[in-house]
Write an enzyme that holds these catalytic residues in place. Structure first.
Site, mmCIF file in Angstrom:
data_model
loop_
_atom_site.group_PDB
_atom_site.id
_atom_site.type_symbol
_atom_site.label_atom_id
_atom_site.label_comp_id
_atom_site.label_asym_id
_atom_site.label_seq_id
_atom_site.Cartn_x
_atom_site.Cartn_y
_atom_site.Cartn_z
ATOM 1 N N VAL A 162 -0.278 4.110 -2.400
ATOM 2 C CA VAL A 162 -1.679 4.132 -2.328
ATOM 3 C C VAL A 162 -1.349 5.120 -0.998
ATOM 4 C CG1 VAL A 162 -4.151 4.143 -1.532
ATOM 5 C CG2 VAL A 162 -3.378 2.287 -2.816
ATOM 6 N N GLY A 201 0.699 -0.541 -0.180
ATOM 7 C CA GLY A 201 -0.207 -0.098 0.250
ATOM 8 C C GLY A 201 0.878 1.092 0.040
ATOM 9 N N LYS A 228 9.551 9.733 -8.373
ATOM 10 C CA LYS A 228 9.307 8.255 -8.542
ATOM 11 C C LYS A 228 11.032 7.447 -9.438
ATOM 12 C CE LYS A 228 8.470 3.802 -7.541
ATOM 13 N NZ LYS A 228 7.556 2.939 -6.299
ATOM 14 N N ALA A 271 -8.071 -0.946 3.215
ATOM 15 C CA ALA A 271 -8.021 -2.051 1.585
ATOM 16 C C ALA A 271 -8.973 -1.833 0.931
ATOM 17 C CB ALA A 271 -7.643 -3.389 2.495
ATOM 18 N N GLY A 272 -8.062 -1.519 -0.152
ATOM 19 C CA GLY A 272 -9.316 -1.729 -1.361
ATOM 20 C C GLY A 272 -9.184 0.107 -1.747
ATOM 21 N N THR A 315 10.420 -0.190 -11.541
ATOM 22 C CA THR A 315 10.411 -1.783 -12.329
ATOM 23 C C THR A 315 9.088 -2.433 -12.751
ATOM 24 O OG1 THR A 315 11.054 -2.721 -10.636
ATOM 25 C CG2 THR A 315 12.633 -1.455 -10.946
ATOM 26 N N SER A 336 -2.626 -0.914 4.341
ATOM 27 C CA SER A 336 -3.651 -1.757 4.173
ATOM 28 C C SER A 336 -4.786 -1.838 4.989
ATOM 29 C CB SER A 336 -3.362 -2.467 2.736
ATOM 30 O OG SER A 336 -4.799 -3.479 2.466
ATOM 31 N N ASP A 390 4.231 4.167 -11.053
ATOM 32 C CA ASP A 390 3.447 4.504 -9.785
ATOM 33 C C ASP A 390 3.386 6.258 -9.310
ATOM 34 O OD1 ASP A 390 3.440 1.708 -8.763
ATOM 35 O OD2 ASP A 390 5.688 2.670 -7.423
ATOM 36 N N GLY A 441 9.988 -0.758 -2.992
ATOM 37 C CA GLY A 441 10.187 -2.309 -1.841
ATOM 38 C C GLY A 441 10.539 -1.280 -0.926
#
Length: 244
Positions: free
Chosen positions: A23, A20, A43, A208-209, A47, A178, A56, A119
């Site tokens: 987001v 997440g 960013k 989440a979502g 990758t 999330s 992203d 990451g």
């Protein structure tokens, strides 16, 4: 803790992948835009995407609003750590100094620059082991840690916090990237344990979502997921009480 709402540059890292982070970055950007701030999202290395595919930074701009400037420094086709992906593609790796230079250039024309890593904090940019942590150190910027909600998160958050302290980097808090609709025992217990292992407050929980919401709904709700430290209205004490 640094006054994040007034920061010029905020580095956003995760304790892993697919937790997440993008987001959460979009939520921070949306809250800042709603407060009248101009925002850029940087960013350093994208990758796993082909040329022309939205990355992203583009996703942050889509969710947070057109006022966000998305910038990507390097793109590598295979979904690997940036250093490995660059080497396999025969392309130049991104360097921490390049990241810092780009962030400072954006900061000259924006109120807030969000630097979203790939990451975790120490994922390698190049064969020498340079990482997002090195870029944050060059910038002197606080680092926001995005974490999982469930089992395993306490260890990864503590390791990230220790890596930040060892490098003299300020932690801007932890956001659960999330938060499940129906949290289990581990998730509920982690709400109280995360600040302790991080040595920093829990400053938000993104449901989440959330990234699947229409962009207008995302922007309208983003402040409810982030604490005052990030310019939002999320109440950490109330969240912990309900989670317990």
């Amino acid at each position: 803790m640094p006054g994040v709402p007034d920061a010029k540059v905020l580095v956003v890292t995760g304790t892993g992948t697919e937790i997440g982070k993008t987001v959460t970055t979009a939520a921070v950007a949306a809250v800042a835009v709603r407060a009248g701030r101009s925002v850029a999202v940087l960013k350093p290395a994208q990758t796993g995407l082909a040329p022309g595919e939205p990355g992203d930074a583009d996703e942050v701009a889509r969710l947070a609003g057109g006022a966000v400037t998305p910038v990507e420094l390097a793109r590598y086709p295979e979904p690997l750590a940036p250093g490995t992906a660059a080497a396999r593609a025969g392309l130049a790796p991104v360097r921490p100094a390049e990241v810092a230079e780009a962030a400072l250039e954006l900061a000259a024309s924006h109120d807030l620059v969000l630097v979203e890593g790939a990451g975790g904090l120490l994922v390698h940019f190049d064969a020498e082991g340079a990482s997002l942590a090195d870029a944050a150190r060059l910038l002197g910027a606080p680092v926001l840690v995005v974490a999982q909600a469930g089992l395993g998160t306490l260890n990864s958050v503590q390791l990230t916090a220790e890596a930040l302290r060892a490098r003299g980097l300020a932690q801007a808090g932890v956001v659960i990237g999330s938060w499940p609709r129906e949290p289990g025992l581990a998730e509920r217990c982690n709400v109280g344990d995360l600040p302790r292992v991080a040595g920093a407050p829990l400053v938000g929980a993104v449901p989440a979502g959330a990234g699947a919401l229409p962009a207008a709904a995302f922007r309208a709700r983003a402040a409810q997921w982030l604490g005052a430290e990030l310019g939002g209205s999320w109440d950490g004490e109330e969240f912990a009480r309900r989670a317990g």
